[in-house]
Design an enzyme around this catalytic site. Structure first.
Site, PDB file in Angstrom:
ATOM      1  N   GLY A  18       0.740  -1.066  -0.081  1.00 34.50           N
ATOM      2  CA  GLY A  18      -0.063   0.046   0.080  1.00 34.50           C
ATOM      3  C   GLY A  18       0.725   1.109  -0.019  1.00 34.50           C
ATOM      4  O   GLY A  18       0.387   2.369   0.337  1.00 34.50           O
ATOM      5  N   ASN A  20       1.603   3.095  -2.504  1.00 41.88           N
ATOM      6  CA  ASN A  20       0.946   4.004  -3.515  1.00 41.88           C
ATOM      7  C   ASN A  20      -0.284   4.560  -2.704  1.00 41.88           C
ATOM      8  O   ASN A  20      -0.458   5.768  -3.058  1.00 41.88           O
ATOM      9  CB  ASN A  20       0.415   3.370  -4.611  1.00 41.88           C
ATOM     10  N   MET A 135      -3.599  -6.907  -7.054  1.00 47.22           N
ATOM     11  CA  MET A 135      -3.021  -7.932  -7.894  1.00 47.22           C
ATOM     12  C   MET A 135      -4.143  -9.121  -8.370  1.00 47.22           C
ATOM     13  O   MET A 135      -3.709 -10.376  -8.456  1.00 47.22           O
ATOM     14  CB  MET A 135      -1.825  -8.566  -7.209  1.00 47.22           C
ATOM     15  N   LEU A 138      -9.815  -8.097 -13.096  1.00 50.71           N
ATOM     16  CA  LEU A 138     -11.180  -7.712 -13.051  1.00 50.71           C
ATOM     17  C   LEU A 138     -12.021  -8.104 -14.169  1.00 50.71           C
ATOM     18  O   LEU A 138     -11.431  -7.769 -15.321  1.00 50.71           O
ATOM     19  CB  LEU A 138     -11.214  -6.279 -12.739  1.00 50.71           C
ATOM     20  N   ASN A 156      -5.669   2.614 -13.002  1.00 53.76           N
ATOM     21  CA  ASN A 156      -4.998   1.881 -12.382  1.00 53.76           C
ATOM     22  C   ASN A 156      -3.559   2.198 -12.662  1.00 53.76           C
ATOM     23  O   ASN A 156      -3.322   3.069 -13.601  1.00 53.76           O
ATOM     24  CB  ASN A 156      -4.893   0.518 -13.219  1.00 53.76           C
ATOM     25  N   HIS A 158       0.448   0.954 -13.369  1.00 51.81           N
ATOM     26  CA  HIS A 158       1.284  -0.284 -13.824  1.00 51.81           C
ATOM     27  C   HIS A 158       2.750   0.204 -13.951  1.00 51.81           C
ATOM     28  O   HIS A 158       3.052   1.243 -14.380  1.00 51.81           O
ATOM     29  CB  HIS A 158       0.656  -0.688 -15.146  1.00 51.81           C
TER      30      HIS A 158
HETATM   31  C1  GAR Z   1       3.293  -1.200  -7.482  1.00 55.42           C
HETATM   32  O1  GAR Z   1       4.426  -0.856  -8.071  1.00 55.42           O
HETATM   33  C2  GAR Z   1       2.185  -1.107  -8.629  1.00 55.42           C
HETATM   34  O2  GAR Z   1       2.446  -0.450  -9.823  1.00 55.42           O
HETATM   35  C3  GAR Z   1       2.242  -2.327  -8.828  1.00 55.42           C
HETATM   36  O3  GAR Z   1       2.325  -3.214  -7.651  1.00 55.42           O
HETATM   37  C4  GAR Z   1       3.066  -2.417  -6.774  1.00 55.42           C
HETATM   38  C5  GAR Z   1       1.960  -2.109  -5.600  1.00 55.42           C
HETATM   39  O4  GAR Z   1       2.851  -1.643  -4.434  1.00 55.42           O
HETATM   40  N1  GAR Z   1       0.885  -3.056  -9.428  1.00 55.42           N
HETATM   41  C6  GAR Z   1       0.874  -3.955 -10.223  1.00 55.42           C
HETATM   42  O5  GAR Z   1       1.886  -4.603 -10.699  1.00 55.42           O
HETATM   43  C7  GAR Z   1      -0.419  -3.964 -10.826  1.00 55.42           C
HETATM   44  N2  GAR Z   1      -0.236  -5.100 -11.952  1.00 55.42           N
HETATM   45  P1  GAR Z   1       2.119  -0.720  -3.241  1.00 55.42           P
HETATM   46  O6  GAR Z   1       1.379  -1.918  -2.806  1.00 55.42           O
HETATM   47  O7  GAR Z   1       3.318  -0.286  -2.193  1.00 55.42           O
HETATM   48  O8  GAR Z   1       1.548   0.563  -3.722  1.00 55.42           O
END
Ligand code: GAR
Length: 275
Positions: A18, A20, A135, A138, A156, A158
């Protein structure tokens, strides 16, 4: 902060750390993101992102996808699925190469979990659903709740420069391919996997001596800045989706500051890593 910005009601879906989500919370608390996070839903009961949200008084919920796995739910009754499940099977673009019965089973399990998420979100009527390290795929069932003809209400982040390296290992795939530049993409979500209209992208250099950890760190810093900015553009009414001549939806960013913001972000990402 832009005076014309409406305060967006955000629902954030997570599965892990989390960070982000934390960046969004920090930007909102600092008044730089005109949004209120009304609910954080995690697909994983252990996600640290849940604690991050709770630390800031944000409501959280868990929709444990494991509950709908084959082990815990050997058979699915048709009555627990929406009436138009057959139509969802026809429309779906996330699974391919599976025999029909396996595809239907996978989709059904996804839809059961999504029914639970939609049930939690519905009373809160969020303006936007943000995926932040969510992850799970959808299905069209979820997408049709928040997107219509030309309307997109799921965003989203990515960790790669789409359409390169879709899926769940954006940094690993970029690094192991030997790319000289990596990137991140904020996009609206459609019924495919990482195929929705691109809102904004940012790039960072990958130097010969770099490790995967360094690459991730560099990319994540860009993620934190760009994701919140894209949400802020939405709050300001600065995102417009139009149909290009080839029929594909294309996002226009109306904020006149967009080039300056991108220039600064790119300069920062390169300046920290001189040759
Ligand atoms: C982030 O790097 C995000 O871009 C990626 O997972 C990480 C989550 O980090 N998302 C994906 O790969 C989606 N396909 P966080 O939980 O610390 O925000």
């Amino acid at each position: 902060m832009e005076a014309r910005a409406k305060r967006l009601k955000l629902a954030v879906l997570i599965s892990g750390g989390g960070s982000n989500l934390q960046a969004m919370i920090d930007q909102a608390e600092a008044g730089r993101l005109h949004a209120q996070i009304v609910l954080v839903v995690s697909s994983n009961p252990e996600a640290y992102g849940l604690t991050r949200a709770q630390n800031h008084g944000i409501k959280t919920a868990v929709v444990d996808y494991g509950k709908y796995g084959r082990k815990n739910l050997p058979t699915i009754t048709r009555s627990s699925l929406p009436d138009h499940f057959g139509d969802l099977v026809e429309r779906q673009r996330i699974y391919s190469g599976l025999p029909a019965h396996r595809l239907e089973d996978r989709l059904a399990r996804l839809v059961l979990a999504e029914q639970e998420i939609v049930g939690l979100l519905e009373p809160l009527n969020p303006d936007l659903v943000c995926l932040a390290g969510f992850m799970r795929l959808l299905s069209p069932f979820f997408i049709e709740h928040y997107c219509g003809e030309g309307t997109y209400r799921v965003m989203n982040i990515h960790p790669a420069l789409l359409p390169a390296f879709p899926g769940s290992h954006g940094y690993e795939d970029t690094f192991s391919y030997g790319c000289r530049f990596g990137g991140i993409t904020v996009h609206f979500v459609d019924e495919g996997e990482d195929t929705g209209p691109i809102i904004a992208q940012a790039v960072y250099p990958i130097w010969p001596e770099d490790t995967l950890d360094l690459v991730k760190k560099r990319g994540l810093e860009l993620e934190y800045a760009l994701y919140s900015q894209c949400i802020q553009w939405m709050a300001q009414g600065d995102l417009l989706v139009e149909k290009a001549e080839d029929g594909r939806p294309r996002v226009l960013i109306l904020d006149p500051d967009y080039p300056r913001f991108m220039e600064q972000l790119t300069q920062q990402s390169f300046a920290r890593n001189p040759i």
